[in-house]
Scaffold this motif. Structure first.
Motif, PDB file in Angstrom:
ATOM      1  N   ASP A 207      11.476  -7.555  17.320  1.00 15.09           N
ATOM      2  CA  ASP A 207      12.769  -7.193  16.991  1.00 15.09           C
ATOM      3  C   ASP A 207      12.501  -5.459  16.472  1.00 15.09           C
ATOM      4  O   ASP A 207      12.013  -5.592  15.457  1.00 15.09           O
ATOM      5  CB  ASP A 207      13.602  -8.139  16.133  1.00 15.09           C
ATOM      6  CG  ASP A 207      14.763  -7.673  15.958  1.00 15.09           C
ATOM      7  OD1 ASP A 207      15.231  -6.455  15.893  1.00 15.09           O
ATOM      8  OD2 ASP A 207      15.710  -8.579  15.605  1.00 15.09           O
ATOM      9  N   SER A 208      13.289  -4.632  16.966  1.00 16.54           N
ATOM     10  CA  SER A 208      13.320  -3.246  16.419  1.00 16.54           C
ATOM     11  C   SER A 208      14.645  -2.607  16.408  1.00 16.54           C
ATOM     12  O   SER A 208      14.695  -1.314  16.974  1.00 16.54           O
ATOM     13  CB  SER A 208      12.269  -2.548  16.942  1.00 16.54           C
ATOM     14  OG  SER A 208      11.902  -1.312  16.363  1.00 16.54           O
ATOM     15  N   ARG A 209      15.832  -3.416  16.111  1.00 16.16           N
ATOM     16  CA  ARG A 209      17.096  -3.186  16.272  1.00 16.16           C
ATOM     17  C   ARG A 209      17.542  -1.953  15.138  1.00 16.16           C
ATOM     18  O   ARG A 209      18.547  -1.139  15.580  1.00 16.16           O
ATOM     19  CB  ARG A 209      17.827  -4.323  16.178  1.00 16.16           C
ATOM     20  CG  ARG A 209      17.992  -5.035  17.267  1.00 16.16           C
ATOM     21  CD  ARG A 209      18.994  -6.339  17.019  1.00 16.16           C
ATOM     22  NE  ARG A 209      18.052  -7.389  16.465  1.00 16.16           N
ATOM     23  CZ  ARG A 209      18.665  -8.484  16.321  1.00 16.16           C
ATOM     24  NH1 ARG A 209      19.802  -8.994  17.008  1.00 16.16           N
ATOM     25  NH2 ARG A 209      17.844  -9.773  15.654  1.00 16.16           N
ATOM     26  N   SER A 210      16.762  -1.536  14.275  1.00 14.89           N
ATOM     27  CA  SER A 210      16.959  -0.450  13.351  1.00 14.89           C
ATOM     28  C   SER A 210      16.820   0.701  14.205  1.00 14.89           C
ATOM     29  O   SER A 210      17.547   1.699  13.941  1.00 14.89           O
ATOM     30  CB  SER A 210      15.885  -0.432  12.314  1.00 14.89           C
ATOM     31  OG  SER A 210      14.665  -0.382  12.845  1.00 14.89           O
ATOM     32  N   ASP A 211      16.123   0.833  15.511  1.00 16.40           N
ATOM     33  CA  ASP A 211      16.223   1.988  16.293  1.00 16.40           C
ATOM     34  C   ASP A 211      17.390   2.554  16.758  1.00 16.40           C
ATOM     35  O   ASP A 211      17.432   3.566  17.220  1.00 16.40           O
ATOM     36  CB  ASP A 211      14.870   1.586  17.499  1.00 16.40           C
ATOM     37  CG  ASP A 211      13.608   1.316  17.009  1.00 16.40           C
ATOM     38  OD1 ASP A 211      13.292   2.077  16.162  1.00 16.40           O
ATOM     39  OD2 ASP A 211      12.865   0.920  17.719  1.00 16.40           O
ATOM     40  N   LEU A 212      18.418   1.471  16.937  1.00 19.24           N
ATOM     41  CA  LEU A 212      19.634   1.746  17.421  1.00 19.24           C
ATOM     42  C   LEU A 212      20.203   3.092  16.884  1.00 19.24           C
ATOM     43  O   LEU A 212      21.024   3.599  17.354  1.00 19.24           O
ATOM     44  CB  LEU A 212      20.656   0.732  17.545  1.00 19.24           C
ATOM     45  CG  LEU A 212      20.343  -0.228  18.838  1.00 19.24           C
ATOM     46  CD1 LEU A 212      19.042  -0.832  19.021  1.00 19.24           C
ATOM     47  CD2 LEU A 212      21.513  -1.417  18.623  1.00 19.24           C
ATOM     48  N   THR A 213      19.925   3.120  15.356  1.00 17.68           N
ATOM     49  CA  THR A 213      20.691   4.180  14.728  1.00 17.68           C
ATOM     50  C   THR A 213      19.784   5.516  14.472  1.00 17.68           C
ATOM     51  O   THR A 213      20.102   6.402  13.970  1.00 17.68           O
ATOM     52  CB  THR A 213      20.823   3.577  13.269  1.00 17.68           C
ATOM     53  OG1 THR A 213      19.746   3.218  12.557  1.00 17.68           O
ATOM     54  CG2 THR A 213      21.951   2.656  13.445  1.00 17.68           C
TER      55      THR A 213
END
Length: 339
Positions: A207-213
């Protein structure tokens, strides 16, 4: 030899002999994908057992491709120079430390591989300063030039981060890992198997969903019909595109991480990575839509997506996570070892 044939050969080698590293696109905020894509060579070594698992603190031998001389670079200077080349100084200290450990691991693995199986082109060096083949690295003179008026502040910050973790590398089964990294994922990192055709136990989806921002997470690249047609026909042997541009490029299958695994180019099946290379896209996680006068390809993330996301690492640092937390997250099943 056109790109599809070259890519096919590399994929066959990766799957069968598993021959050959960061990835990967060159800017200070994103790793060199050309160098990181050379990790295909690393996949062979991943299956090999090294006889020498003692990690040296001797200076690295770096071939200067312009002069042909082999330079001796102290480990500290090399790690600092690699971090300066591969990650913005504005990133959090814990992210910089994680990058330093990854850079050190890359160099140590390459040194061991060259010791076991020397490459004639390196003339006895561990690697060269050719960033199309090896990890980025800046000399102190280059660092001064790049940082300019901010040199003292930025160098001090990066040097302090490197010093704190200089005695550590990342290992798997007692050997330095393939420390792949990229600028930002499409929300989840990609597995080595999906990206390069061969599985690696610790280069898996996380998971690396912080990349979405992250800045420019999505980017539209627009092509006029004639431009896209010329690029695709030049890149892929046997492809002849008709008048209906809606049939020129279609996404067929996508991985759970968002990478295009297969696409159709004029009815021919190719990989998303091949399309990315042919059209100079930021990533192989893309969508295609046709507008009246052009085709728009929207990419997500930046880089090959395997291993550590640099923007993800910076986000974790901002949340108070340590460099160990970052490395444990992006390289699961690995050990942080004293070098």
């Amino acid at each position: 030899m056109k790109k599809i044939l070259l890519s096919a050969l590399l994929l066959i080698l990766a799957i069968t002999v598993l021959p050959a590293l960061p990835v990967i696109v060159r800017s200070r905020s994103s790793p060199n994908d050309a160098q990181q894509a050379a990790v295909l060579k690393e996949l062979t070594a991943e299956r090999e057992k090294t006889d020498n698992k003692q990690f040296s603190r001797e200076p690295y031998k770096v071939l200067d491709v312009e002069s042909g001389k082999v330079l001796k670079v102290p480990v500290r200077d090399y790690v600092i120079g690699a971090v300066c080349a591969e990650m913005p100084a504005s990133f959090g200290e814990e992210a910089l430390k994680a990058q330093a450990v990854a850079a050190h691991t890359y160099a140590e693995r390459q040194r061991l591989r060259e010791k076991e199986s020397p490459s004639a082109e390196l003339k006895g060096a561990d690697f060269s300063n050719d960033t199309e083949k090896y990890q980025g690295y800046y000399t102190k003179e280059q660092i001064k030039e790049i940082f300019g008026d901010n040199y003292e502040k930025n160098y001090k910050k990066i040097a302090a981060a490197a010093d704190e973790v200089l005695s550590y590398i990342i290992t798997y089964e007692d050997a330095p890992i393939i420390a792949a990294f990229h600028s930002m994922s499409a929300g989840f990192t990609e597995s080595a198997e999906n990206a390069w055709g061969a599985p690696v136990d610790y280069l898996v989806e996380v998971d690396s969903r912080s990349d979405l921002t992250a800045p420019k997470f999505r980017e539209d690249k627009r092509f006029k019909a004639a431009e896209l047609k010329a690029a695709l026909e030049a890149a892929f042997d046997g492809v002849s595109l008709g008048d209906d541009m809606t049939q020129w490029l279609k996404v067929l299958t996508v991985s759970d991480s968002g990478t295009v695994l297969e696409a159709s180019v004029g009815g021919h099946t190719v990989t998303g990575g091949q399309v990315r290379s042919a059209l100079d896209l930021r990533s192989a996680a893309f969508e295609v839509r046709c507008e009246p006068d052009e085709i728009v390809i929207t990419t997500k993330g930046y880089g090959h997506g395997v291993g550590m996301s640099q923007y993800g690492a910076d986000a974790m640092a901002a949340e108070g996570k340590s460099w160990r937390d970052i490395l444990d997250h992006y390289y699961p099943n690995c050990t942080i070892s004293k070098s």
